[in-house]
Design a protein around this motif. Structure first.
Motif, PDB file in Angstrom:
ATOM      1  N   THR A 189      -2.752  -4.111  -5.414  1.00 44.00           N
ATOM      2  CA  THR A 189      -3.297  -5.490  -5.531  1.00 44.00           C
ATOM      3  C   THR A 189      -3.715  -6.060  -6.711  1.00 44.00           C
ATOM      4  O   THR A 189      -4.285  -5.412  -7.639  1.00 44.00           O
ATOM      5  CB  THR A 189      -4.387  -5.479  -4.509  1.00 44.00           C
TER       6      THR A 189
ATOM      7  N   ALA B 199       0.349  -4.930  -1.764  1.00 45.10           N
ATOM      8  CA  ALA B 199       0.069  -4.851  -0.133  1.00 45.10           C
ATOM      9  C   ALA B 199       0.191  -6.612   0.102  1.00 45.10           C
ATOM     10  O   ALA B 199      -0.496  -7.536  -0.632  1.00 45.10           O
ATOM     11  CB  ALA B 199      -1.585  -4.648   0.064  1.00 45.10           C
TER      12      ALA B 199
ATOM     13  N   TYR C 213      -8.261 -11.157   0.800  1.00 45.70           N
ATOM     14  CA  TYR C 213      -8.463 -11.458  -0.750  1.00 45.70           C
ATOM     15  C   TYR C 213      -8.010 -12.547  -1.241  1.00 45.70           C
ATOM     16  O   TYR C 213      -6.799 -13.103  -0.652  1.00 45.70           O
ATOM     17  CB  TYR C 213      -8.342 -10.056  -1.456  1.00 45.70           C
TER      18      TYR C 213
ATOM     19  N   TRP D  84       0.803  -5.411   5.379  1.00 51.02           N
ATOM     20  CA  TRP D  84      -0.515  -5.457   5.430  1.00 51.02           C
ATOM     21  C   TRP D  84      -1.236  -6.328   6.343  1.00 51.02           C
ATOM     22  O   TRP D  84      -0.747  -7.448   6.462  1.00 51.02           O
ATOM     23  CB  TRP D  84      -0.975  -5.680   4.001  1.00 51.02           C
TER      24      TRP D  84
ATOM     25  N   HIS E 190       1.182  -0.381   5.720  1.00 51.58           N
ATOM     26  CA  HIS E 190       0.047  -0.029   5.142  1.00 51.58           C
ATOM     27  C   HIS E 190      -1.115   0.348   6.303  1.00 51.58           C
ATOM     28  O   HIS E 190      -1.621  -0.401   6.858  1.00 51.58           O
ATOM     29  CB  HIS E 190      -0.624  -1.151   4.330  1.00 51.58           C
TER      30      HIS E 190
ATOM     31  N   ASN F 178      -6.597   3.075   3.794  1.00 51.35           N
ATOM     32  CA  ASN F 178      -7.702   2.467   2.915  1.00 51.35           C
ATOM     33  C   ASN F 178      -8.637   1.303   3.757  1.00 51.35           C
ATOM     34  O   ASN F 178      -9.134   0.343   3.074  1.00 51.35           O
ATOM     35  CB  ASN F 178      -7.238   1.516   1.771  1.00 51.35           C
TER      36      ASN F 178
ATOM     37  N   TYR G 104      -7.917  -0.778   6.134  1.00 53.23           N
ATOM     38  CA  TYR G 104      -7.489  -1.953   6.887  1.00 53.23           C
ATOM     39  C   TYR G 104      -7.032  -1.799   8.267  1.00 53.23           C
ATOM     40  O   TYR G 104      -7.336  -0.557   8.996  1.00 53.23           O
ATOM     41  CB  TYR G 104      -6.345  -2.484   6.121  1.00 53.23           C
TER      42      TYR G 104
ATOM     43  N   PHE H  94     -13.454   4.269   1.380  1.00 54.46           N
ATOM     44  CA  PHE H  94     -13.298   2.848   0.754  1.00 54.46           C
ATOM     45  C   PHE H  94     -13.344   2.042   2.127  1.00 54.46           C
ATOM     46  O   PHE H  94     -12.680   2.341   3.294  1.00 54.46           O
ATOM     47  CB  PHE H  94     -11.917   2.668  -0.054  1.00 54.46           C
TER      48      PHE H  94
ATOM     49  N   TYR I 134      -7.610  -7.172 -11.084  1.00 56.66           N
ATOM     50  CA  TYR I 134      -7.663  -8.389 -10.047  1.00 56.66           C
ATOM     51  C   TYR I 134      -7.769  -9.870 -10.242  1.00 56.66           C
ATOM     52  O   TYR I 134      -8.857 -10.228 -10.846  1.00 56.66           O
ATOM     53  CB  TYR I 134      -8.797  -7.825  -8.988  1.00 56.66           C
TER      54      TYR I 134
END
Ligand code: 8OZ
Length: 369
Positions: free
Chosen positions: A29, A60, A70, A104, A178, A181, A183, A237, A351
């Motif tokens: 990402t 993703a 995000y 994702w 995905h 993590n 999601y 995470f 990021y």
């Protein structure tokens, strides 16, 4: 089986593709999509620079507006996004590379300010994650998500199916689901986030149902040999918990066997922030799953060159994914081949932002010696 002649520079046949090496670019990402979450020229340059990877897995990419969590992450749901991705797949192919799109949906890891009509993020159960969401207005506490109705689940599966179809139209070589993590798919799988009482909650079989339905839908578009899936059996995470990770993830991994996918992509315990390198961990590394998975395994998580070669030689994985090292070294396979020095990644530019820390890391042949 251990095979000491295999290393990061050995070729590998992945589904229908001949990979020239086993150095995979991990999904990363980077929050640099253009207006409308459309990939643009800056992103083309970034991916093309890394086309010498055995395989590129894209950052993703949300399958729907609801799946976004995000700022400035790309989507694969609008016609403009498909056109944007076409520029990238075409350019990567012209350089001789291969690229899969990572499908994702963030589930609860979002914020109303990122959702259509300011709606609540959706999740298996109405449980807020600890921590803060990343929004266009900075960090904000996570809100309690809305639990999906059973009748809405086919619509979620359809989002992934449509995303897979759009990825095909955009010229990708395959897709990665995905399911890692913390999601949406991981939220359904683990019992810390899934308290449902319908056929998508309770038993491991029920919690794994959405992942398997999505895998079925995505392989209906791509066939099995161009679809991979990513799991993070040891990750904490995004506030993830499960009462029995070993049993939960063993069940899913075995249930994936019959799909005969292109690969299973595992995030190693070493990748977790809570893991101290060198310490024995209570996590679940690739070697734990190797005996129960019949196909190709990609292992990811903080490997260097030597550790990557070791995991391949030990036969614990077939391919190794590199994130941070690929951010800083666009020519990573060549650097590994020459055992050359590596550029250091700059975390402050991971990021968001522009070309700085994105497309300006030097290639070996650009560096003064
Ligand atoms: C870091 C920052 C934002 C998103 C993941 C997609 O962990 C991510 C991600 C990582 O899979």
């Amino acid at each position: 089986m251990s095979n000491s002649t295999v290393n990061l520079l050995s070729p590998y046949k992945l589904g229908p593709y001949e990979l020239p090496n086993r150095v995979v670019m991990a999904p990363l990402t980077r929050n640099r999509a253009g207006e409308g979450n459309v990939p643009h020229q800056l992103n083309v340059t970034y991916y093309v620079q890394r086309a010498s990877a055995g395989l590129i897995i894209s950052e993703a990419t949300q399958v729907s507006p609801q799946g976004m969590g995000y700022p400035s992450t790309p989507g694969i749901h609008s016609p403009e996004q498909v056109e944007g991705w076409k520029l990238i797949t075409k350019a990567v192919h012209e350089k001789g590379g291969r690229i899969f799109l990572q499908l994702w949906h963030v589930g609860r890891i979002s914020h109303p300010s990122l959702q259509p009509d300011g709606a609540l993020p959706v999740a298996p159960s109405a449980i807020a994650p600890e921590g803060e969401a990343d929004t266009y207005e900075g960090s904000k506490p996570f809100v309690t998500p809305r639990a999906l109705e059973t009748e809405e689940i086919p619509g979620i599966v359809e989002q992934y199916r449509q995303g897979a179809e759009n990825a095909l139209a955009a010229g990708f070589d395959g897709v990665e689901i995905h399911a890692a993590n913390g999601y949406l798919l991981d939220q359904f799988l683990q019992d810390g986030t899934n308290k449902r009482t319908d056929e998508y909650g309770g038993s491991i079989e029920n919690r794994a149902r959405l992942i398997l339905e999505v895998t079925e839908a995505v392989t209906s578009i791509w066939g099995s040999d161009r679809v991979g899936i990513r799991l993070s059996p040891s990750g904490t995470f995004n506030d993830m918990h499960d009462s029995d990770r070993g049993a939960t993830f063993s069940y899913v991994v075995k249930a994936l066997n019959p799909f005969d996918l292109a690969y299973l992509h595992l995030v190693e315990p070493r990748a977790d922030d809570n893991f101290t390198p060198g310490e024995s961990s209570n996590g679940f590394p690739s070697s734990f799953f190797r005996p129960i998975y019949n196909g190709t395994i990609i292992s990811a998580g903080g490997y260097d060159r030597e550790q990557g070669n070791q995991v391949l030689a030990a036969g614990e994985a077939d391919l190794v994914a590199y994130g941070r090292l690929f951010i800083a070294n666009p020519d990573l396979p060549q650097r590994f081949a020459l055992n050359a020095e590596l550029n250091k990644p700059d975390r402050s530019t991971f990021y968001g932002g522009d070309e700085k820390g994105y497309t300006d890391y030097p290639f070996l042949d650009q560096q003064a010696s």
